[in-house]
Design an enzyme around this catalytic site. Structure first.
Site, PDB file in Angstrom:
ATOM      1  N   LYS A  13       4.261   0.316 -13.438  1.00 59.28           N
ATOM      2  CA  LYS A  13       2.979   1.013 -13.290  1.00 59.28           C
ATOM      3  C   LYS A  13       2.597   1.692 -14.610  1.00 59.28           C
ATOM      4  O   LYS A  13       1.441   1.660 -15.024  1.00 59.28           O
ATOM      5  CB  LYS A  13       3.083   2.096 -12.210  1.00 59.28           C
ATOM      6  CG  LYS A  13       3.124   1.588 -10.806  1.00 59.28           C
ATOM      7  CD  LYS A  13       3.117   2.781  -9.867  1.00 59.28           C
ATOM      8  CE  LYS A  13       3.240   2.368  -8.431  1.00 59.28           C
ATOM      9  NZ  LYS A  13       3.283   3.521  -7.520  1.00 59.28           N
ATOM     10  N   ASP A  69      -0.009   6.211  -5.835  1.00 61.35           N
ATOM     11  CA  ASP A  69       0.753   5.640  -4.731  1.00 61.35           C
ATOM     12  C   ASP A  69      -0.008   4.414  -4.247  1.00 61.35           C
ATOM     13  O   ASP A  69      -1.232   4.446  -4.119  1.00 61.35           O
ATOM     14  CB  ASP A  69       0.977   6.625  -3.586  1.00 61.35           C
ATOM     15  CG  ASP A  69       2.177   6.188  -2.747  1.00 61.35           C
ATOM     16  OD1 ASP A  69       3.316   6.281  -3.226  1.00 61.35           O
ATOM     17  OD2 ASP A  69       1.969   5.701  -1.611  1.00 61.35           O
ATOM     18  N   ASP A 152       3.553  -8.986  -6.237  1.00 64.82           N
ATOM     19  CA  ASP A 152       2.633  -9.781  -7.072  1.00 64.82           C
ATOM     20  C   ASP A 152       2.748 -11.298  -6.856  1.00 64.82           C
ATOM     21  O   ASP A 152       1.715 -11.989  -6.823  1.00 64.82           O
ATOM     22  CB  ASP A 152       2.836  -9.461  -8.563  1.00 64.82           C
ATOM     23  CG  ASP A 152       2.122  -8.179  -8.977  1.00 64.82           C
ATOM     24  OD1 ASP A 152       1.298  -7.670  -8.203  1.00 64.82           O
ATOM     25  OD2 ASP A 152       2.402  -7.680 -10.083  1.00 64.82           O
ATOM     26  N   ARG A 178      -4.999  -0.924  -8.651  1.00 61.82           N
ATOM     27  CA  ARG A 178      -4.658   0.142  -9.605  1.00 61.82           C
ATOM     28  C   ARG A 178      -5.681   0.171 -10.739  1.00 61.82           C
ATOM     29  O   ARG A 178      -6.126   1.238 -11.161  1.00 61.82           O
ATOM     30  CB  ARG A 178      -3.236  -0.080 -10.155  1.00 61.82           C
ATOM     31  CG  ARG A 178      -2.754   1.040 -11.081  1.00 61.82           C
ATOM     32  CD  ARG A 178      -1.262   0.970 -11.333  1.00 61.82           C
ATOM     33  NE  ARG A 178      -0.528   0.971 -10.081  1.00 61.82           N
ATOM     34  CZ  ARG A 178      -0.021  -0.133  -9.504  1.00 61.82           C
ATOM     35  NH1 ARG A 178      -0.108  -1.306 -10.103  1.00 61.82           N
ATOM     36  NH2 ARG A 178       0.591  -0.061  -8.351  1.00 61.82           N
TER      37      ARG A 178
HETATM   38  P1  IMP Z   1       4.775   3.109  -4.721  1.00 57.02           P
HETATM   39  O1  IMP Z   1       3.345   3.418  -4.971  1.00 57.02           O
HETATM   40  O2  IMP Z   1       5.594   3.329  -5.941  1.00 57.02           O
HETATM   41  O3  IMP Z   1       5.314   3.778  -3.516  1.00 57.02           O
HETATM   42  O4  IMP Z   1       4.804   1.545  -4.512  1.00 57.02           O
HETATM   43  C1  IMP Z   1       5.109   0.965  -3.316  1.00 57.02           C
HETATM   44  C2  IMP Z   1       5.473  -0.465  -3.466  1.00 57.02           C
HETATM   45  O5  IMP Z   1       4.286  -1.232  -3.348  1.00 57.02           O
HETATM   46  C3  IMP Z   1       6.102  -0.897  -4.770  1.00 57.02           C
HETATM   47  O6  IMP Z   1       7.476  -0.713  -4.778  1.00 57.02           O
HETATM   48  C4  IMP Z   1       5.760  -2.373  -4.781  1.00 57.02           C
HETATM   49  O7  IMP Z   1       6.652  -3.088  -3.999  1.00 57.02           O
HETATM   50  C5  IMP Z   1       4.399  -2.375  -4.110  1.00 57.02           C
HETATM   51  N1  IMP Z   1       3.337  -2.363  -5.117  1.00 57.02           N
HETATM   52  C6  IMP Z   1       2.623  -1.309  -5.564  1.00 57.02           C
HETATM   53  N2  IMP Z   1       1.728  -1.703  -6.485  1.00 57.02           N
HETATM   54  C7  IMP Z   1       1.914  -3.024  -6.631  1.00 57.02           C
HETATM   55  C8  IMP Z   1       1.307  -3.995  -7.455  1.00 57.02           C
HETATM   56  O8  IMP Z   1       0.427  -3.730  -8.275  1.00 57.02           O
HETATM   57  N3  IMP Z   1       1.759  -5.250  -7.308  1.00 57.02           N
HETATM   58  C9  IMP Z   1       2.739  -5.607  -6.425  1.00 57.02           C
HETATM   59  N4  IMP Z   1       3.345  -4.742  -5.653  1.00 57.02           N
HETATM   60  C10 IMP Z   1       2.938  -3.453  -5.748  1.00 57.02           C
END
Ligand code: IMP
Length: 195
Positions: A13, A69, A152, A178
């Site tokens: 991120k 998040d 992804d 995002r």
């Molecule tokens: P968090 O926002 O860190 O809690 O993310 C939750 C989960 O969502 C991550 O561990 C990824 O598995 C998934 N995730 C969040 N953003 C993305 C993205 O841009 N691409 C793919 N998976 C995502």
């Protein structure tokens, strides 16, 4: 020059957001402020988790900061994995296992509509603001592509014929959940300073 802490333990991120910000918004990492701990995210919604992560750094370390998040919401699974996206197949946060669980649950299902959702929470002095980004798309039948992270390889955004994992970071940022939320954050900062 605006300097702002990004309250995230997720370097994928961090990389995505850093690439998108203009040069005069400097992103500061948690390590830069001497924070090596795991930021708690124990809330039950994406929005409240985002607020929790930004609030933690603002209150404990005193820096203006923002957090992100995100989660994948699949229509045919009643919005799963949603807020549980990271730990869908277990607390070890294994992306391969998470993907396999999604593919297994969708096996044989025709409707594969899904959306990625991001909430960015910004703590600026005493103010809290949130910015939302949503990207609609489809879940593939198997993983395709090796770029990116998380889900992804199984997500094709609407209007495209390749997964996020087949896109460069720049391409993904232009259309992703995002990317859209970060654009709103940039617009907000642009209004705070003379152009
Ligand atoms: P968090 O926002 O860190 O809690 O993310 C939750 C989960 O969502 C991550 O561990 C990824 O598995 C998934 N995730 C969040 N953003 C993305 C993205 O841009 N691409 C793919 N998976 C995502």
């Amino acid at each position: 020059m605006i300097e702002i802490v990004f309250s995230t333990n997720n370097m994928n991120k961090f990389k995505e957001v850093k690439l998108q910000l203009p040069k005069d918004i400097r992103l500061i990492s948690l390590k830069d402020i001497g924070c090596y701990e795991k930021i708690p995210e124990t809330e039950t919604t994406i929005r409240s988790n985002a607020i929790q992560k930004a609030k933690y750094i603002k209150e404990k370390y005193g820096f203006n900061c923002f957090s992100d998040d995100s989660g994948l919401e699949i229509d045919n699974l009643n919005g799963e994995p949603g807020v549980n996206s990271a730990v869908y197949a277990g607390l070890e946060k294994n992306s391969k296992k998470n993907i396999n669980k999604v593919l297994k649950k969708l096996n044989g299902k025709k409707n594969r509509d899904a959306s990625f959702k991001t909430i960015i929470a910004l703590y600026l002095d005493d103010n809290l603001l949130t910015f939302e980004g949503i990207c609609k798309g489809q879940i593939t039948k198997k993983p395709i592509g090796i770029k990116g992270f998380g889900y992804d390889p199984i997500f094709i955004p609407k209007g495209f014929n390749k997964t996020f994992a087949e896109m460069t970071l720049k391409e993904k940022n232009m259309i992703s959940h995002r990317g859209l939320a970060v654009n709103k954050l940039i617009c907000f900062f642009n209004k705070l300073r003379p152009c």
